[in-house]
Write a protein that holds these residues in place. Sequence first.
Motif: not given
Length: 489
Positions: A108-110, A117-119, A125-126
């Motif tokens: 899904l990320l790829r 959202v690591e910040s 995850y969104e």
Amino acid sequence: MNEVVRGGVRPHKYAENMFQELEQWSRSDMQRAFRSEHAAHAVLRCVPNLARLVVMRMLLGSSRTCSASELSAWFAQDGHRSDYAKSRSGGQTPIATGHSHTRVVEPLLRLHVVRLVESAVPPFYELDPAFADRMDQILTANVRPPFDSEHESNSVVLDSPALVQRLEVFAKRRWERVLHFLVGSDSESASVSGPSDELVNALLKTRLLENCEEGLRITHVGFQFLLKDTYAQIWSLLACMLEHLFPAGSQHRVDAMGLLFQIALAVPGKPYKLSCLDANQSRFLKCCDELGLVQVGEKEQAFCVTRMGVNLVNSKQEDVASHSGGHLSVDMGELQLIVETNFRVYAYTSSSFQIALLSLFLDMRYRLPNLVVGHITKSSVRAAMSNGITAEQLVRFLNAHLHPMVEKACIPPCVSDELYLWEAEQDRVRTDDAVMIDGFESTLSFDALTTHANEIDALLWSNPRRLMLVVKAEKAEGVKQYIREQALR
């Protein structure tokens, strides 16, 4: 971009399924594609089942987001989760046990369906907003039919009582034409014309064929291509045509892929008007017609999608990984082999394509109406291996087509062992351009230069007793520069 390697040019690797094609797209390209509900639907179908379940659970949530810890709880390692894990997942039951949530969400990320959202604290995850909106339309059945026109109906009537059956025959003959042309055999259907210039260019660009004095001939890449499943074969050519016609990152490419997204949801055999396509889709439609994914009726100003076209886009990533190819298969003639310990091969087939394929690595002796006899000889196998065909591919091909009356479902061990030995013989001697250095004044200077050459990966051979060493030609200048600097000679 092609990479220069020893023995020639390594061809650019084209996508072999829709997932591989879309993972090369940027986030902005995917967001443009997600403006269509057909694209969102097709993308959801090409990801693994567990990833699809993650999307649906996030989609039905209130915020369309999911924290990393919550997602991890969905894939608890056992069915007995702690109270803390249950509280983090909102009391929901696990999607599956024994799976890593990072591996599940990776596809899904790829494809930019979700983003991490690591910040944020904690990270979460969104879902992509455009993708989520299109999925809402799908879940509420508020979607347009594929190839729908706002101004006129797409329903056209073609005088064909058995249209679906005719489309099956059409798709089969179209793909037969490609494979027959690749192995240099004549198509068994006299009514099928040769491939178009666009398709021939694609075969040359993918290096499945090459130009030589005798004309076009199959390459080692082409033989490896023939051993793949139909799904990967068609996608390789589609990806090549797509790259050739539409530059990466352009809106034109997104429009062309929109055609495949709609084919995924089309009804096989139902006619659709050509007027509902834009210029880019009409151009790419001709490529799909060449491969048997659709049939274009110029007289009726309409086209029909074949089952091969629908299944091409709908086949899942798991099918590709297992080489099953989903529902994509084209019958290229029955082939049943009997391999004897004396290396004689009896092939029960009447297909000219299968015979041409066997002749790539067999010394053909006899041909009868439904039987051909050949020998596995060292010269015929080495000729095949010189084109890049491996012993493993040959063994796998022979085992896959063994006659059902053969007691053991594998070729004789003496045959497979000999194939591997013949392959190993090719690796015993290797030639490299090199430079020999000798005339050292002392062992100390020889050892120093040998150490330096080894550190920069330039050393090919050394003889301390004779004070001689051989270095790679492309790195010889660096070795000479070291000699001048150290004044070793």
